[in-house]
Design an enzyme around this catalytic site. Structure first.
Site, short mmCIF file in Angstrom:
data_model
loop_
_atom_site.label_atom_id
_atom_site.label_comp_id
_atom_site.label_asym_id
_atom_site.label_seq_id
_atom_site.Cartn_x
_atom_site.Cartn_y
_atom_site.Cartn_z
N HIS A 78 0.79 -1.25 -0.05
CA HIS A 78 -0.16 0.03 -0.12
C HIS A 78 0.94 1.25 0.07
CE1 HIS A 78 -3.30 -2.57 1.98
NE2 HIS A 78 -3.08 -3.08 0.85
N HIS A 237 -9.36 -2.19 -5.05
CA HIS A 237 -8.20 -2.62 -4.22
C HIS A 237 -6.99 -3.49 -4.99
CE1 HIS A 237 -6.00 -2.45 -0.42
NE2 HIS A 237 -5.83 -3.73 -0.82
N ASP A 241 -3.02 -2.77 -5.14
CA ASP A 241 -2.09 -3.75 -4.82
C ASP A 241 -1.10 -3.92 -6.05
OD1 ASP A 241 -2.86 -4.27 -2.04
OD2 ASP A 241 -4.00 -6.07 -2.71
N HIS A 264 -0.55 -11.17 -4.84
CA HIS A 264 0.79 -10.82 -4.96
C HIS A 264 1.93 -11.61 -5.34
CE1 HIS A 264 -0.77 -7.62 -2.31
NE2 HIS A 264 -1.20 -8.48 -1.38
#
Length: 303
Positions: A78, A237, A241, A264
């Protein structure tokens, strides 16, 4: 010339660790040109520095974690996303814990911190990695791909078999600029399912997780009293990311990044695959009066 940027002044903040639930002190410091973004664990003696680099990314199960030997800094995505959004190339990030504070679960508080510190141009050209041909990584029904584009665009889609997600937009696209990042992306919060949060807590994790820093999804509905900040907050969101994960490159991207059900791990593996295919990209700078394909706010406006 489009110049590199750092922070104008040091700035400090405190927050809570998502997993430990303990207070964390965070300090953002200016750094010289070509320094990059470096995380410094000041709770260790001597302090340990870990540069933001795709090859320093280790654990990616719950967040993006930078690792150097047995030292780690987790939940960096973030803050990295905010650095990308405001065009910060060089900074030192000091912290007294193994994780970046979760704040409100978005990049918004970090954007505010950077804006409060101010942004300073440096006498060195800003570097971009420009994608010249498509590179795609597939993992089952998930994928992440880079294709040539004169700018930086992120297209993301998600898929969850859950009542909350069935009637919501599963896909969205953002053409990156400071303005679009701050307005459309930065305030999108992380989200999790209540049963997963309960399981993590039973394992000693997510001790700092709450509805103050995440969208919590129950069996049939969103449990947060105030609901969503915007209709496509979930997928926005994921874009937040991805921007943070890809900024592990240490430089901006000129590419169209498209992903489906990525996280991720896949974001990082796709970035590494791109770097390995050296004929698929080139470094570029904008030193003359030629048009710049990404619109960053002028430092005076940012400050």
């Amino acid at each position: 010339m489009l110049k590199q940027r750092t922070l104008k002044n040091p700035i400090r903040a405190t927050g809570v660790g998502l997993h430990t639930g303990k207070p964390i002190q965070l300090t953002l410091l200016p750094a010289p040109a070509d320094f990059g973004i470096v995380f410094r664990r000041v709770d260790l003696n001597p302090p340990v520095e870990i540069p933001a680099n795709p090859y320093n990314v280790g654990e990616t199960t719950l967040s993006t974690c930078l690792i150097k030997g047995d030292v780690r800094v987790s939940t960096v995505e973030h803050l990295m996303s905010a650095m990308a959004g405001l065009g910060v190339d060089n900074a030192v990030i000091e912290l007294d814990s193994a994780e970046i504070p979760i704040m409100d679960g978005s990049a918004g508080p970090f954007v505010f911190l950077i804006q409060s510190a101010g942004v300073l141009e440096q006498d060195a050209p800003k570097k971009f990695l420009r994608v010249k041909k498509e590179v795609t990584l597939r993992d089952g029904d998930k994928y992440a791909s880079f294709t040539p584009f004169d700018g930086f665009k992120v297209n993301f889609s998600i898929e969850f078999d859950h009542p909350v997600f069935r009637d919501r937009r599963p896909q969205t696209e953002v053409e990156f600029s400071t303005a679009s990042f701050v307005k459309e992306v930065s305030r999108a919060r992380t989200f999790g399912f209540m049963h997963e949060i309960e399981y993590l807590r039973s394992k000693g994790l997510a001790q700092g997780g709450s509805m103050a820093n995440a969208i919590v999804v129950g069996e049939y509905r969103i449990l947060n009293e105030d609901g969503l900040r915007f209709e496509d907050e979930f997928v926005k969101h994921k874009i937040l990311d991805a921007i943070g994960d890809l900024y592990m490159l240490g430089h901006g991207l000129l590419a169209d990044f498209r992903a489906h059900k990525s996280g991720h791990s896949l974001n990082n593996r796709a970035l590494r695959l791109l770097l390995e295919q050296k004929d698929a990209w080139e470094w570029v700078t904008f030193e003359d009066e030629q048009p710049v394909p990404i619109d960053y706010l002028r430092p005076l406006a940012v400050a």
